[in-house]
Design an enzyme around this catalytic site. Structure first.
Site, PDB file in Angstrom:
ATOM      1  N   THR A 177       0.831  -1.213   0.000  1.00 33.68           N
ATOM      2  CA  THR A 177       0.000   0.000   0.000  1.00 33.68           C
ATOM      3  C   THR A 177       0.860   1.255   0.000  1.00 33.68           C
ATOM      4  O   THR A 177       0.456   2.293  -0.512  1.00 33.68           O
ATOM      5  CB  THR A 177      -0.920  -0.018   1.237  1.00 33.68           C
ATOM      6  OG1 THR A 177      -1.751  -1.161   1.130  1.00 33.68           O
ATOM      7  CG2 THR A 177      -1.782   1.217   1.342  1.00 33.68           C
ATOM      8  N   SER A 214       1.465  -7.596  -0.651  1.00 33.35           N
ATOM      9  CA  SER A 214       2.196  -8.586   0.166  1.00 33.35           C
ATOM     10  C   SER A 214       1.342  -9.790   0.557  1.00 33.35           C
ATOM     11  O   SER A 214       1.858 -10.783   1.049  1.00 33.35           O
ATOM     12  CB  SER A 214       2.819  -7.938   1.394  1.00 33.35           C
ATOM     13  OG  SER A 214       1.866  -7.727   2.404  1.00 33.35           O
TER      14      SER A 214
END
Ligand code: ASP
Length: 342
Positions: free
Chosen positions: A21, A68
């Protein structure tokens, strides 16, 4: 060069980006839940922080551009190799990894056990995408570089700089799906803080890591499949189906995220005992999120050949079990001593 000139030389910090992010893009700056992770390059992230110039010389590298949640073994192996290679260079003083928050705690612990250097390694991340209002990534990245360049961060194992706090890799865990202050180190607490360029440590890391770690993966390349280890959760109504399926698929290790003090549903416990009898390494952790699992407490570990994860959460217990099995250390006595040490 005079002593003064040596003092004034800026440290060099390597910044490795993996996506997340922190490099995410949202179509609408007011939206922080639906966006694409891992869009912007490391150069773009760094160019938004002119203040870095006063802290360190930066060497930047894009290692991956993923969310991730999709992280796999190959990226862990790549990161360990790259971090160890860079930190062996005399001209690199510390290293930062920009990562997604979702699996940050797992990567941090993996590196804590596989990096062979006393130089600072600091992971950071963000809860709000790069293009969102009040995005937190740039300040987290600035603080991470500040920490990686700081002499007090040497020999403390892998650290995480997030929301002005310094966490240790072993204890940090994500505790919120949306809050900007999304991480905690339950029970043990944070190691210290960073604010306005100041770094202060309040605690020491006690378990073995980095230079004291016995885990070496230098000889393993990214094509190597790490031993298969899965996490199984105990819950009301749990059955033996998942464990039996894993055993039939020749799983190497199972971490059970037990209820409470690592207690396991009677049906699941029988399945795990049977798995152990067929040579599968079984580690008991807890789904609670804080506290420890007492060996021979809620389950007869000695009798069943199980191992207690102690204070490691299931995700970190999986990391340690993978590394132990990579080295051929799957027997309960050896495994338990590793879980007691790391
Ligand atoms: N899904 C994102 C990731 O882990 C979440 C984040 O970075 O905050 O890459």
């Amino acid at each position: 060069m005079s002593a003064d000139a040596t003092h004034q030389k800026r440290p060099t910090v390597a910044v490795l980006a993996t996506g997340g992010t922190i490099a995410g893009d949202t179509a609408d700056a007011t939206q922080t839940a639906s966006y694409k992770a891992g869009v912007f390059s490391v150069e773009r992230l760094l160019s938004a922080i002119p203040a870095l110039d006063g802290i360190a010389e930066i060497y930047a590298e894009q290692i991956a551009s993923i969310d991730s949640k999709d992280l796999d073994d190959a990226l862990w192996i790549t990161l360990t190799h790259r971090v160890n290679t860079l930190l062996m260079q005399n001209n690199i003083d510390g290293l930062v990894i920009a990562h997604g928050t979702d699996t940050l705690e797992e990567t941090a612990y993996w590196l804590h056990l596989t990096v062979a250097s006393i130089k600072p390694v600091v992971l950071t991340a963000a809860m709000r995408p790069f293009t969102a209002l009040s995005a937190d990534g740039s300040l987290n990245l600035l603080n991470a570089v500040t920490l990686a360049a700081h002499p007090d961060a040497v020999a403390r194992g892998v650290l995480v700089a997030f929301a002005n706090r310094i966490h240790g890799a072993r204890d940090i865990t994500k505790i919120s799906t949306y809050a900007v202050d999304a991480f905690a180190s339950p029970e043990s607490g944070i190691l210290g803080w960073i604010q306005d360029g100041r770094v202060e440590f309040q605690r020491l890391v006690t378990r073995a890591h980095t230079m004291q770690s016995v885990f070496k993966i230098n000889a393993i390349d990214t094509q190597y499949a790490l031993p298969a280890v899965q996490i199984v959760v105990s819950h009301a109504g749990a059955s033996r189906l998942v464990v039996d399926t894993l055993v039939n698929a020749r799983i190497c290790g199972i971490v059970v995220a037990g209820t409470g003090n690592g207690s396991v549903h009677v049906r699941l416990q029988q399945a795990l005992a049977d798995a152990r009898a067929r040579g599968v390494a079984v580690v008991r952790s807890s789904r609670v999120g804080s506290g420890h699992v007492m060996r021979n407490g809620a389950a007869p570990d000695d009798a069943l050949g199980l191992v207690s994860a102690g204070t490691l959460n299931p995700y970190k217990a999986r990391v340690l079990l993978i590394l132990a099995l990579t080295h051929g250390w799957g027997e309960p006595v050896m495994l338990q001593s590793l879980f007691d040490q790391y």
